[in-house]
Write a protein that holds these residues in place. Structure first.
Motif, PDB file in Angstrom:
ATOM      1  N   UNK A 157       0.824  -1.215   0.000  1.00  0.00           N
ATOM      2  CA  UNK A 157       0.000   0.000   0.000  1.00  0.00           C
ATOM      3  C   UNK A 157       0.856   1.262   0.000  1.00  0.00           C
ATOM      4  N   UNK A 158       1.888   1.288   0.827  1.00  0.00           N
ATOM      5  CA  UNK A 158       2.749   2.474   0.897  1.00  0.00           C
ATOM      6  C   UNK A 158       3.594   2.587  -0.364  1.00  0.00           C
ATOM      7  N   UNK A 159       4.064   1.455  -0.904  1.00  0.00           N
ATOM      8  CA  UNK A 159       4.845   1.483  -2.145  1.00  0.00           C
ATOM      9  C   UNK A 159       4.006   2.045  -3.294  1.00  0.00           C
ATOM     10  N   UNK A 160       2.738   1.677  -3.345  1.00  0.00           N
ATOM     11  CA  UNK A 160       1.864   2.222  -4.396  1.00  0.00           C
ATOM     12  C   UNK A 160       1.726   3.734  -4.256  1.00  0.00           C
ATOM     13  N   UNK A 161       1.582   4.193  -3.017  1.00  0.00           N
ATOM     14  CA  UNK A 161       1.461   5.635  -2.802  1.00  0.00           C
ATOM     15  C   UNK A 161       2.742   6.351  -3.220  1.00  0.00           C
ATOM     16  N   UNK A 162       3.886   5.816  -2.829  1.00  0.00           N
ATOM     17  CA  UNK A 162       5.159   6.429  -3.215  1.00  0.00           C
ATOM     18  C   UNK A 162       5.350   6.444  -4.717  1.00  0.00           C
ATOM     19  N   UNK A 163       4.993   5.333  -5.360  1.00  0.00           N
ATOM     20  CA  UNK A 163       5.131   5.261  -6.813  1.00  0.00           C
ATOM     21  C   UNK A 163       4.241   6.286  -7.498  1.00  0.00           C
ATOM     22  N   UNK A 164       3.069   6.559  -6.927  1.00  0.00           N
ATOM     23  CA  UNK A 164       2.179   7.561  -7.518  1.00  0.00           C
ATOM     24  C   UNK A 164       2.801   8.951  -7.452  1.00  0.00           C
ATOM     25  N   UNK A 165       3.549   9.245  -6.380  1.00  0.00           N
ATOM     26  CA  UNK A 165       4.252  10.526  -6.291  1.00  0.00           C
ATOM     27  C   UNK A 165       5.361  10.595  -7.335  1.00  0.00           C
TER      28      UNK A 165
END
Length: 276
Positions: free
Chosen positions: A138-146
């Motif tokens: 979940x956090x990796x997806x958020x970081x990748x979106x940034x």
């Protein structure tokens, strides 16, 4: 101001003195505190209980509360301005000393590349350094979106250490204590022989070694506190020398009714490989 002072007095009494241990023996007190501590949604960093293992701590999390960091609600914590905690500067100093041009750095539990962003806002990294953040899905997806929006440069987000691959410098700040076997995970990283290891925000105690629960707002997670001497010995036994240690004065572990488990400040450590 008065409310803050009263809160501080209550915390010291319940968490850091024998009074707290006595209060905790009263019928129903610990159960009442657990209900309050584990269901608060508007505060972070509230600790509760002492457990002998990850599994035992997990079993104490209420079934109607999210557990762990692999949730969109947990990832949303990183959608906020970067904090300026004092210990960040010690870790940035050692990264500036240890990183070389072209190095690969793996950042375990780096959120939305928090340390990388703090570092590059103050000084450029050596040329060609590539920064990989390992996070929950979940956090990796958020970081990748940034990263996709162009808000981050030179950072890759993955959801496993295997996907990150080998590295020259290994870094982690405030993440290993949330893992079922954080020290074992570190041992697997050291087996790949990174040149240096920088760790920040570690809950290390002089004598105790235990698990507790931390309510960090969106969810509750088991939380490990290590005996300091054992932790350092586990790293040096794999061929690393302790280069430096610093106090993380902005973090403490306060567990009501357990004054013997109080950790007044966390720790940062820098290690270098001893073989050429």
């Amino acid at each position: 101001m008065l409310t803050s002072a009263l809160t501080s007095v209550a915390r010291i009494s319940l968490c850091r003195s024998g009074i707290g241990g006595l209060i905790g023996q009263a019928p129903g007190v610990r159960a009442a505190y657990s209900r309050w501590a584990l269901y608060r949604l508007n505060v972070g960093g509230v600790f509760n209980g002492c457990f002998g293992s990850w599994d035992e701590a997990m079993a104490a999390i209420p079934s109607d509360r999210l557990a762990g960091w692999d949730h969109d609600a947990a990832a949303a914590i990183f959608d906020a301005p970067l904090s300026r905690q004092p210990s960040v500067y010690a870790s940035m100093f050692w990264l500036s000393q240890l990183l070389r041009p072209g190095d690969r750095i793996v950042d375990l539990g780096g959120g939305a590349a928090i340390t990388q962003r703090l570092h590059t806002a103050r000084a450029p990294l050596p040329r060609g350094v590539h920064w990989t953040v390992v996070e929950t899905p979940a956090v990796a997806r958020f970081g990748a979106s940034l990263a996709e929006k162009g808000d981050l440069g030179g950072v890759t987000f993955v959801d496993s250490l295997d996907a990150a691959g080998a590295c020259d410098v290994f870094f982690s700040a405030g993440a290993m204590q949330y893992m079922p076997d954080g020290l074992g995970t570190l041992g697997a990283v050291l087996a790949k022989r990174p040149r240096a290891v920088v760790l920040n925000k570690l809950p290390l105690a002089a004598a105790a070694d235990y698990w507790t629960l931390q309510n960090f707002g969106p969810a509750v997670c088991p939380y490990r506190v290590w005996r300091r001497s054992d932790f350092i010995a586990a790293v040096t036994a794999q061929g690393y020398a302790l280069k430096d240690a610093w106090d993380v004065v902005e973090l403490a572990c306060d567990i009501p009714f357990h004054p013997e488990l109080y950790v007044p400040m966390f720790a940062g450590l820098a290690f270098v490989r001893t073989d050429p």
